[in-house]
Design a protein around this motif. Sequence first.
Motif, PDB file in Angstrom:
ATOM      1  N   MET A   1       0.829  -1.170   0.000  1.00 45.10           N
ATOM      2  CA  MET A   1       0.000   0.000   0.000  1.00 45.10           C
ATOM      3  C   MET A   1       0.878   1.238   0.000  1.00 45.10           C
ATOM      4  SD  MET A   1      -2.685   1.204   2.856  1.00 45.10           S
ATOM      5  CE  MET A   1      -2.935   2.929   3.022  1.00 45.10           C
ATOM      6  N   ARG A   2       0.413   2.279  -0.676  1.00 44.35           N
ATOM      7  CA  ARG A   2       1.131   3.540  -0.662  1.00 44.35           C
ATOM      8  C   ARG A   2       0.170   4.680  -0.938  1.00 44.35           C
ATOM      9  NH1 ARG A   2       2.466   5.764  -5.524  1.00 44.35           N
ATOM     10  NH2 ARG A   2       1.904   4.582  -7.346  1.00 44.35           N
ATOM     11  N   PHE A   3       0.581   5.880  -0.617  1.00 48.25           N
ATOM     12  CA  PHE A   3      -0.198   7.067  -0.908  1.00 48.25           C
ATOM     13  C   PHE A   3       0.205   7.600  -2.275  1.00 48.25           C
ATOM     14  CE2 PHE A   3      -0.302   6.896   3.690  1.00 48.25           C
ATOM     15  CZ  PHE A   3      -1.625   7.152   3.949  1.00 48.25           C
ATOM     16  N   LEU A   4      -0.736   8.220  -2.987  1.00 44.32           N
ATOM     17  CA  LEU A   4      -0.425   8.832  -4.272  1.00 44.32           C
ATOM     18  C   LEU A   4       0.373  10.108  -4.065  1.00 44.32           C
ATOM     19  CD1 LEU A   4      -3.887   8.560  -6.053  1.00 44.32           C
ATOM     20  CD2 LEU A   4      -1.866   7.170  -6.470  1.00 44.32           C
ATOM     21  N   GLU A   5       1.350  10.300  -4.924  1.00 39.73           N
ATOM     22  CA  GLU A   5       2.115  11.539  -4.930  1.00 39.73           C
ATOM     23  C   GLU A   5       1.386  12.534  -5.833  1.00 39.73           C
ATOM     24  OE1 GLU A   5       4.771  11.984  -3.112  1.00 39.73           O
ATOM     25  OE2 GLU A   5       5.173   9.919  -2.521  1.00 39.73           O
ATOM     26  N   GLU A   6       1.480  13.824  -5.539  1.00 41.99           N
ATOM     27  CA  GLU A   6       0.769  14.837  -6.325  1.00 41.99           C
ATOM     28  C   GLU A   6       1.087  14.738  -7.810  1.00 41.99           C
ATOM     29  OE1 GLU A   6       0.491  18.913  -5.045  1.00 41.99           O
ATOM     30  OE2 GLU A   6       0.897  18.283  -2.987  1.00 41.99           O
ATOM     31  N   GLU A   7       2.355  14.490  -8.135  1.00 45.03           N
ATOM     32  CA  GLU A   7       2.736  14.453  -9.545  1.00 45.03           C
ATOM     33  C   GLU A   7       2.191  13.225 -10.281  1.00 45.03           C
ATOM     34  OE1 GLU A   7       6.074  12.926  -6.953  1.00 45.03           O
ATOM     35  OE2 GLU A   7       4.941  14.781  -7.000  1.00 45.03           O
ATOM     36  N   GLU A   8       1.656  12.256  -9.568  1.00 48.91           N
ATOM     37  CA  GLU A   8       1.084  11.060 -10.187  1.00 48.91           C
ATOM     38  C   GLU A   8      -0.372  11.251 -10.605  1.00 48.91           C
ATOM     39  OE1 GLU A   8       2.886   7.159  -8.319  1.00 48.91           O
ATOM     40  OE2 GLU A   8       2.122   8.481  -6.743  1.00 48.91           O
ATOM     41  N   VAL A   9      -0.978  12.329 -10.175  1.00 45.07           N
ATOM     42  CA  VAL A   9      -2.403  12.537 -10.413  1.00 45.07           C
ATOM     43  C   VAL A   9      -2.595  13.789 -11.251  1.00 45.07           C
ATOM     44  CG1 VAL A   9      -4.645  12.864  -9.326  1.00 45.07           C
ATOM     45  CG2 VAL A   9      -2.887  11.509  -8.175  1.00 45.07           C
ATOM     46  N   GLU A  10      -3.270  13.652 -12.383  1.00 45.87           N
ATOM     47  CA  GLU A  10      -3.570  14.809 -13.218  1.00 45.87           C
ATOM     48  C   GLU A  10      -5.066  15.085 -13.116  1.00 45.87           C
ATOM     49  OE1 GLU A  10      -2.032  14.715 -17.168  1.00 45.87           O
ATOM     50  OE2 GLU A  10      -0.238  13.629 -16.537  1.00 45.87           O
ATOM     51  N   LEU A  11      -5.405  16.163 -12.442  1.00 44.86           N
ATOM     52  CA  LEU A  11      -6.797  16.534 -12.221  1.00 44.86           C
ATOM     53  C   LEU A  11      -6.970  18.028 -12.466  1.00 44.86           C
ATOM     54  CD1 LEU A  11      -7.315  14.642  -8.867  1.00 44.86           C
ATOM     55  CD2 LEU A  11      -8.253  14.006 -11.072  1.00 44.86           C
ATOM     56  N   PRO A  12      -8.197  18.433 -12.752  1.00 45.77           N
ATOM     57  CA  PRO A  12      -8.451  19.871 -12.874  1.00 45.77           C
ATOM     58  C   PRO A  12      -8.153  20.565 -11.542  1.00 45.77           C
ATOM     59  CG  PRO A  12     -10.369  18.576 -13.558  1.00 45.77           C
ATOM     60  CD  PRO A  12      -9.367  17.629 -13.002  1.00 45.77           C
ATOM     61  N   ALA A  13      -7.815  21.843 -11.604  1.00 47.01           N
ATOM     62  CA  ALA A  13      -7.457  22.601 -10.414  1.00 47.01           C
ATOM     63  C   ALA A  13      -8.563  22.613  -9.368  1.00 47.01           C
ATOM     64  CB  ALA A  13      -7.088  24.026 -10.796  1.00 47.01           C
ATOM     65  N   ASN A  14      -9.814  22.515  -9.776  1.00 43.59           N
ATOM     66  CA  ASN A  14     -10.931  22.573  -8.823  1.00 43.59           C
ATOM     67  C   ASN A  14     -11.381  21.192  -8.343  1.00 43.59           C
ATOM     68  OD1 ASN A  14     -12.030  21.692 -11.193  1.00 43.59           O
ATOM     69  ND2 ASN A  14     -13.782  23.040 -11.175  1.00 43.59           N
ATOM     70  N   GLN A  31       2.717   3.527  19.059  1.00 42.97           N
ATOM     71  CA  GLN A  31       2.420   4.819  19.659  1.00 42.97           C
ATOM     72  C   GLN A  31       1.796   5.679  18.570  1.00 42.97           C
ATOM     73  OE1 GLN A  31       2.529   5.831  22.637  1.00 42.97           O
ATOM     74  NE2 GLN A  31       3.960   4.506  23.700  1.00 42.97           N
ATOM     75  N   LYS A  32       0.656   6.292  18.860  1.00 43.47           N
ATOM     76  CA  LYS A  32       0.012   7.145  17.865  1.00 43.47           C
ATOM     77  C   LYS A  32      -0.697   8.285  18.585  1.00 43.47           C
ATOM     78  CE  LYS A  32      -3.808   3.864  17.754  1.00 43.47           C
ATOM     79  NZ  LYS A  32      -3.367   3.204  18.950  1.00 43.47           N
ATOM     80  N   THR A  33      -0.246   9.472  18.358  1.00 47.35           N
ATOM     81  CA  THR A  33      -0.867  10.635  18.987  1.00 47.35           C
ATOM     82  C   THR A  33      -0.861  11.799  18.008  1.00 47.35           C
ATOM     83  OG1 THR A  33       1.236  11.350  19.919  1.00 47.35           O
ATOM     84  CG2 THR A  33      -0.149  10.001  21.331  1.00 47.35           C
ATOM     85  N   GLY A  34      -1.871  12.622  18.087  1.00 42.85           N
ATOM     86  CA  GLY A  34      -1.915  13.849  17.301  1.00 42.85           C
ATOM     87  C   GLY A  34      -2.087  13.626  15.817  1.00 42.85           C
ATOM     88  N   LYS A  35      -1.801  14.677  15.083  1.00 42.74           N
ATOM     89  CA  LYS A  35      -1.929  14.648  13.625  1.00 42.74           C
ATOM     90  C   LYS A  35      -0.602  14.250  13.005  1.00 42.74           C
ATOM     91  CE  LYS A  35      -5.378  18.266  13.648  1.00 42.74           C
ATOM     92  NZ  LYS A  35      -5.722  19.624  13.188  1.00 42.74           N
ATOM     93  N   PHE A  36      -0.684  13.702  11.784  1.00 45.09           N
ATOM     94  CA  PHE A  36       0.509  13.273  11.060  1.00 45.09           C
ATOM     95  C   PHE A  36       0.729  14.153   9.846  1.00 45.09           C
ATOM     96  CE2 PHE A  36      -0.414   8.591  12.311  1.00 45.09           C
ATOM     97  CZ  PHE A  36       0.224   8.763  13.507  1.00 45.09           C
ATOM     98  N   SER A  37       1.983  14.422   9.540  1.00 43.72           N
ATOM     99  CA  SER A  37       2.316  15.018   8.248  1.00 43.72           C
ATOM    100  C   SER A  37       2.226  13.900   7.210  1.00 43.72           C
ATOM    101  CB  SER A  37       3.736  15.588   8.272  1.00 43.72           C
ATOM    102  OG  SER A  37       4.684  14.532   8.330  1.00 43.72           O
ATOM    103  N   TYR A  38       2.357  14.254   5.956  1.00 42.83           N
ATOM    104  CA  TYR A  38       2.315  13.257   4.885  1.00 42.83           C
ATOM    105  C   TYR A  38       3.382  12.187   5.095  1.00 42.83           C
ATOM    106  CZ  TYR A  38       2.877  11.204   0.276  1.00 42.83           C
ATOM    107  OH  TYR A  38       2.993  10.313  -0.755  1.00 42.83           O
ATOM    108  N   ASN A  39       4.611  12.600   5.334  1.00 39.78           N
ATOM    109  CA  ASN A  39       5.706  11.634   5.514  1.00 39.78           C
ATOM    110  C   ASN A  39       5.524  10.797   6.772  1.00 39.78           C
ATOM    111  OD1 ASN A  39       7.108  12.213   3.157  1.00 39.78           O
ATOM    112  ND2 ASN A  39       8.176  13.922   4.108  1.00 39.78           N
ATOM    113  N   GLN A  40       5.039  11.404   7.848  1.00 37.82           N
ATOM    114  CA  GLN A  40       4.776  10.652   9.071  1.00 37.82           C
ATOM    115  C   GLN A  40       3.668   9.625   8.839  1.00 37.82           C
ATOM    116  OE1 GLN A  40       4.005  14.121  11.441  1.00 37.82           O
ATOM    117  NE2 GLN A  40       5.891  13.846  12.620  1.00 37.82           N
TER     118      GLN A  40
END
Length: 60
Positions: A1-14, A31-40
Motif C-alpha cells: 500500500m502507498r499514498f499517491l504523490e501529487e505528480e502522479e495525479v492529473e486533475l483539474p485545479a478545482n 504509539q500514535k498521537t496527534g496529527k501526522f504530516s504526509y511523511n509521518q
Amino acid sequence: MRFLEEEEVELPANSSLRQIALVRHGEPDLQKTGKFSYNQARQFVQDYDSVGIVVPDTPF
C-alpha cells in the motif's frame, strides 16, 4: 500500500479528490498521537503493517 504523490495525479485545479485509508480492526501495538504530516503518515502505514495487535486485558 502507498499514498499517491501529487505528480502522479492529473486533475483539474478545482478537483476535490481525496484518499481513503482502510485499516484493520484491533489496536495496533504502536504509539500514535496527534496529527501526522504526509511523511509521518507514510511511515505510520509501514509500521502499522509490521506490528501485531494489542490484546485487551478484558473482552469488549
